[in-house]
Design a protein around this motif. Structure first.
Motif, PDB file in Angstrom:
ATOM      1  N   VAL A  22      -7.041  87.044  73.179  1.00 39.69           N
ATOM      2  CA  VAL A  22      -8.133  86.668  74.082  1.00 39.69           C
ATOM      3  C   VAL A  22      -8.798  85.383  73.609  1.00 39.69           C
ATOM      4  O   VAL A  22      -9.095  84.486  74.403  1.00 39.69           O
ATOM      5  CB  VAL A  22      -9.165  87.808  74.183  1.00 39.69           C
ATOM      6  N   SER A  23      -9.033  85.277  72.299  1.00 40.91           N
ATOM      7  CA  SER A  23      -9.714  84.090  71.785  1.00 40.91           C
ATOM      8  C   SER A  23      -8.861  82.839  71.960  1.00 40.91           C
ATOM      9  O   SER A  23      -9.363  81.784  72.361  1.00 40.91           O
ATOM     10  CB  SER A  23     -10.090  84.285  70.314  1.00 40.91           C
ATOM     11  N   LEU A  24      -7.552  82.950  71.700  1.00 43.04           N
ATOM     12  CA  LEU A  24      -6.678  81.783  71.870  1.00 43.04           C
ATOM     13  C   LEU A  24      -6.550  81.397  73.341  1.00 43.04           C
ATOM     14  O   LEU A  24      -6.562  80.215  73.687  1.00 43.04           O
ATOM     15  CB  LEU A  24      -5.294  82.065  71.279  1.00 43.04           C
ATOM     16  N   GLY A  25      -6.443  82.391  74.209  1.00 47.43           N
ATOM     17  CA  GLY A  25      -6.393  82.093  75.635  1.00 47.43           C
ATOM     18  C   GLY A  25      -7.669  81.426  76.119  1.00 47.43           C
ATOM     19  O   GLY A  25      -7.635  80.536  76.972  1.00 47.43           O
ATOM     20  N   SER A  26      -8.793  81.833  75.564  1.00 44.96           N
ATOM     21  CA  SER A  26     -10.078  81.265  75.969  1.00 44.96           C
ATOM     22  C   SER A  26     -10.239  79.830  75.499  1.00 44.96           C
ATOM     23  O   SER A  26     -10.956  79.049  76.134  1.00 44.96           O
ATOM     24  CB  SER A  26     -11.222  82.117  75.409  1.00 44.96           C
ATOM     25  N   VAL A  27      -9.599  79.478  74.382  1.00 41.66           N
ATOM     26  CA  VAL A  27      -9.731  78.108  73.868  1.00 41.66           C
ATOM     27  C   VAL A  27      -9.219  77.096  74.888  1.00 41.66           C
ATOM     28  O   VAL A  27      -9.757  76.000  75.025  1.00 41.66           O
ATOM     29  CB  VAL A  27      -8.990  77.971  72.522  1.00 41.66           C
ATOM     30  N   GLY A  28      -8.173  77.453  75.631  1.00 38.80           N
ATOM     31  CA  GLY A  28      -7.689  76.554  76.666  1.00 38.80           C
ATOM     32  C   GLY A  28      -8.751  76.266  77.708  1.00 38.80           C
ATOM     33  O   GLY A  28      -8.954  75.123  78.133  1.00 38.80           O
ATOM     34  N   PHE A  29      -9.447  77.308  78.131  1.00 35.93           N
ATOM     35  CA  PHE A  29     -10.535  77.137  79.098  1.00 35.93           C
ATOM     36  C   PHE A  29     -11.657  76.285  78.511  1.00 35.93           C
ATOM     37  O   PHE A  29     -12.195  75.392  79.180  1.00 35.93           O
ATOM     38  CB  PHE A  29     -11.069  78.515  79.504  1.00 35.93           C
ATOM     39  N   PHE A  35     -25.249  69.398  73.654  1.00 37.06           N
ATOM     40  CA  PHE A  35     -24.197  70.226  74.245  1.00 37.06           C
ATOM     41  C   PHE A  35     -22.898  70.130  73.446  1.00 37.06           C
ATOM     42  O   PHE A  35     -22.059  71.032  73.518  1.00 37.06           O
ATOM     43  CB  PHE A  35     -23.952  69.827  75.699  1.00 37.06           C
ATOM     44  N   VAL A  36     -22.731  69.041  72.698  1.00 37.33           N
ATOM     45  CA  VAL A  36     -21.565  68.947  71.817  1.00 37.33           C
ATOM     46  C   VAL A  36     -21.625  70.054  70.768  1.00 37.33           C
ATOM     47  O   VAL A  36     -20.624  70.720  70.476  1.00 37.33           O
ATOM     48  CB  VAL A  36     -21.505  67.558  71.151  1.00 37.33           C
ATOM     49  N   GLY A  37     -22.814  70.254  70.183  1.00 35.70           N
ATOM     50  CA  GLY A  37     -22.997  71.342  69.227  1.00 35.70           C
ATOM     51  C   GLY A  37     -22.750  72.695  69.862  1.00 35.70           C
ATOM     52  O   GLY A  37     -22.157  73.597  69.240  1.00 35.70           O
ATOM     53  N   TYR A  38     -23.187  72.858  71.102  1.00 40.73           N
ATOM     54  CA  TYR A  38     -22.948  74.101  71.838  1.00 40.73           C
ATOM     55  C   TYR A  38     -21.449  74.362  71.976  1.00 40.73           C
ATOM     56  O   TYR A  38     -20.975  75.471  71.713  1.00 40.73           O
ATOM     57  CB  TYR A  38     -23.614  74.008  73.207  1.00 40.73           C
ATOM     58  N   ALA A  39     -20.696  73.316  72.357  1.00 42.82           N
ATOM     59  CA  ALA A  39     -19.258  73.473  72.561  1.00 42.82           C
ATOM     60  C   ALA A  39     -18.538  73.790  71.252  1.00 42.82           C
ATOM     61  O   ALA A  39     -17.669  74.666  71.202  1.00 42.82           O
ATOM     62  CB  ALA A  39     -18.683  72.207  73.189  1.00 42.82           C
ATOM     63  N   VAL A  40     -18.903  73.089  70.176  1.00 41.48           N
ATOM     64  CA  VAL A  40     -18.262  73.314  68.878  1.00 41.48           C
ATOM     65  C   VAL A  40     -18.521  74.740  68.406  1.00 41.48           C
ATOM     66  O   VAL A  40     -17.609  75.452  67.954  1.00 41.48           O
ATOM     67  CB  VAL A  40     -18.763  72.292  67.847  1.00 41.48           C
ATOM     68  N   ALA A  41     -19.779  75.177  68.496  1.00 39.92           N
ATOM     69  CA  ALA A  41     -20.124  76.534  68.056  1.00 39.92           C
ATOM     70  C   ALA A  41     -19.429  77.578  68.910  1.00 39.92           C
ATOM     71  O   ALA A  41     -18.986  78.625  68.405  1.00 39.92           O
ATOM     72  CB  ALA A  41     -21.636  76.723  68.108  1.00 39.92           C
ATOM     73  N   LYS A  42     -19.292  77.315  70.203  1.00 34.81           N
ATOM     74  CA  LYS A  42     -18.648  78.280  71.097  1.00 34.81           C
ATOM     75  C   LYS A  42     -17.173  78.457  70.734  1.00 34.81           C
ATOM     76  O   LYS A  42     -16.673  79.585  70.669  1.00 34.81           O
ATOM     77  CB  LYS A  42     -18.814  77.824  72.550  1.00 34.81           C
ATOM     78  N   VAL A  43     -16.473  77.347  70.489  1.00 33.50           N
ATOM     79  CA  VAL A  43     -15.060  77.437  70.126  1.00 33.50           C
ATOM     80  C   VAL A  43     -14.898  78.158  68.789  1.00 33.50           C
ATOM     81  O   VAL A  43     -14.049  79.052  68.643  1.00 33.50           O
ATOM     82  CB  VAL A  43     -14.429  76.034  70.060  1.00 33.50           C
ATOM     83  N   ALA A  44     -15.722  77.793  67.799  1.00 31.30           N
ATOM     84  CA  ALA A  44     -15.621  78.431  66.481  1.00 31.30           C
ATOM     85  C   ALA A  44     -15.888  79.927  66.569  1.00 31.30           C
ATOM     86  O   ALA A  44     -15.150  80.740  65.989  1.00 31.30           O
ATOM     87  CB  ALA A  44     -16.603  77.766  65.513  1.00 31.30           C
ATOM     88  N   ALA A  45     -16.923  80.305  67.308  1.00 26.65           N
ATOM     89  CA  ALA A  45     -17.270  81.725  67.428  1.00 26.65           C
ATOM     90  C   ALA A  45     -16.186  82.486  68.187  1.00 26.65           C
ATOM     91  O   ALA A  45     -15.915  83.658  67.889  1.00 26.65           O
ATOM     92  CB  ALA A  45     -18.620  81.878  68.129  1.00 26.65           C
ATOM     93  N   THR A  46     -15.574  81.848  69.179  1.00 24.03           N
ATOM     94  CA  THR A  46     -14.493  82.499  69.922  1.00 24.03           C
ATOM     95  C   THR A  46     -13.331  82.845  68.996  1.00 24.03           C
ATOM     96  O   THR A  46     -12.793  83.959  69.034  1.00 24.03           O
ATOM     97  CB  THR A  46     -14.009  81.585  71.059  1.00 24.03           C
ATOM     98  N   LEU A  47     -12.941  81.900  68.148  1.00 25.86           N
ATOM     99  CA  LEU A  47     -11.810  82.133  67.242  1.00 25.86           C
ATOM    100  C   LEU A  47     -12.145  83.172  66.169  1.00 25.86           C
ATOM    101  O   LEU A  47     -11.342  84.054  65.867  1.00 25.86           O
ATOM    102  CB  LEU A  47     -11.390  80.814  66.601  1.00 25.86           C
ATOM    103  N   GLY A  61     -19.510  82.226  72.578  1.00 23.78           N
ATOM    104  CA  GLY A  61     -18.147  82.360  72.092  1.00 23.78           C
ATOM    105  C   GLY A  61     -17.808  83.785  71.707  1.00 23.78           C
ATOM    106  O   GLY A  61     -16.722  84.287  72.027  1.00 23.78           O
ATOM    107  N   ALA A  62     -18.736  84.453  71.027  1.00 26.82           N
ATOM    108  CA  ALA A  62     -18.508  85.850  70.662  1.00 26.82           C
ATOM    109  C   ALA A  62     -18.413  86.725  71.909  1.00 26.82           C
ATOM    110  O   ALA A  62     -17.583  87.637  71.987  1.00 26.82           O
ATOM    111  CB  ALA A  62     -19.619  86.334  69.744  1.00 26.82           C
ATOM    112  N   TRP A  63     -19.272  86.439  72.899  1.00 26.98           N
ATOM    113  CA  TRP A  63     -19.251  87.224  74.137  1.00 26.98           C
ATOM    114  C   TRP A  63     -17.903  87.121  74.838  1.00 26.98           C
ATOM    115  O   TRP A  63     -17.384  88.120  75.362  1.00 26.98           O
ATOM    116  CB  TRP A  63     -20.356  86.742  75.075  1.00 26.98           C
ATOM    117  N   ILE A  64     -17.314  85.927  74.849  1.00 26.53           N
ATOM    118  CA  ILE A  64     -16.039  85.730  75.539  1.00 26.53           C
ATOM    119  C   ILE A  64     -14.991  86.704  75.017  1.00 26.53           C
ATOM    120  O   ILE A  64     -14.278  87.359  75.796  1.00 26.53           O
ATOM    121  CB  ILE A  64     -15.567  84.269  75.372  1.00 26.53           C
TER     122      ILE A  64
END
Length: 251
Positions: free
Chosen positions: A14-21, A142-154, A204-207
């Motif tokens: 799920v986390s890897l699939g979400s990284v594409g999005f 928003f750059v910080g938001y995006a970076v944190a979201k990707v890191a938390a997703t993984l 990211g964690a929610w995803i």
């Protein structure tokens, strides 16, 4: 699809699939702006449509070759382990989910973060004015938001595989709480970056957690119907958030 067809490594899938999005969210707006600046919005939209029809759809169909057989095998050999079929081994229908009291106890925790986030993002101009921040600075955060979201997703994908989504659910909103406390207590411009990164971490964690949660509790046989129900409730709640928060701000 990731939740349904992956089991032992569901969180990672799920986390890897979400990284594409997430990558699309980060890259495509920039590409669109460049295209509009270079050739105008009509050719840019037309090019996007051509790419979807000529490239994306054929590639998706090619990558999904053999999926019918994969799904047939899943239906012939349904999973029995709790991680994929609910705590009692049952496969819940949407009607059974609606009659389950646990659903209504869990639902607020799964909806709250994105409802708060949508309300705050809608009123970000007011937030910036109240704090004395420039909109340029807040937008750059928003750059910080995006970076944190990707890191938390993984990271959360790894944790879901080790601990399960149900055990992680109570904790994924901790960064949201810290972000809101920071907004309430501090006005320094650095607060904006902390707020955006903390909200990104919870998103990211929610995803990942939300992707696996309903499969763990209610099984995968009717997962599409269950997820559609939750998504409809989420969209309805997100639509209410901006006017509700605006009403509260005015008072």
């Amino acid at each position: 699809s990731m939740v349904r067809y992956f089991d032992a490594n569901r969180g990672k899938a799920v986390s890897l699939g979400s990284v594409g999005f997430l990558a699309g969210e980060a890259v495509l707006p920039f590409v669109a702006v460049l295209g509009i600046a270079a050739v105008g919005w009509r050719p840019t939209y037309a090019a996007a449509g051509v790419v979807l029809l000529v490239v994306v759809v054929p590639v998706a169909l090619w990558l999904l070759k053999g999926h019918g057989e994969r799904h047939r095998r899943l239906l012939e050999d349904p999973p029995a382990e709790p991680a994929r079929s609910g705590p009692s081994g049952r496969q819940y229908t949407r009607r059974q989910v609606l009659r389950d009291p646990r659903f209504y106890l869990i639902l607020p925790a799964t909806l709250a973060h994105l409802v708060i986030l949508s309300g705050l993002f809608f009123h970000q101009v007011h937030l910036a004015d109240t704090k004395g921040w420039s909109l340029t600075w807040l937008a750059s955060c928003f750059v910080g938001y995006a970076v944190a979201k990707v890191a938390a997703t993984l990271v959360s994908g790894q944790l879901v595989d080790r601990l399960g989504a149900q055990r992680l659910l109570p904790y994924y909103m901790a960064p949201t709480g810290m972000a809101l406390l920071a907004l309430a207590l501090f006005d320094h411009p650095a607060t904006a970056l902390f707020y955006m990164m903390a909200m990104g971490a919870s998103t990211g964690a929610w995803i990942t957690i939300s992707g696996a949660l309903w499969a763990e509790i209610y099984g995968i046989a009717h997962l599409g119907a269950v997820r559609a129900l939750v998504q409809a409730l989420l969209l309805f709640s997100e639509a209410l958030a901006p006017p509700a928060m605006g009403w509260l701000i005015d008072r």
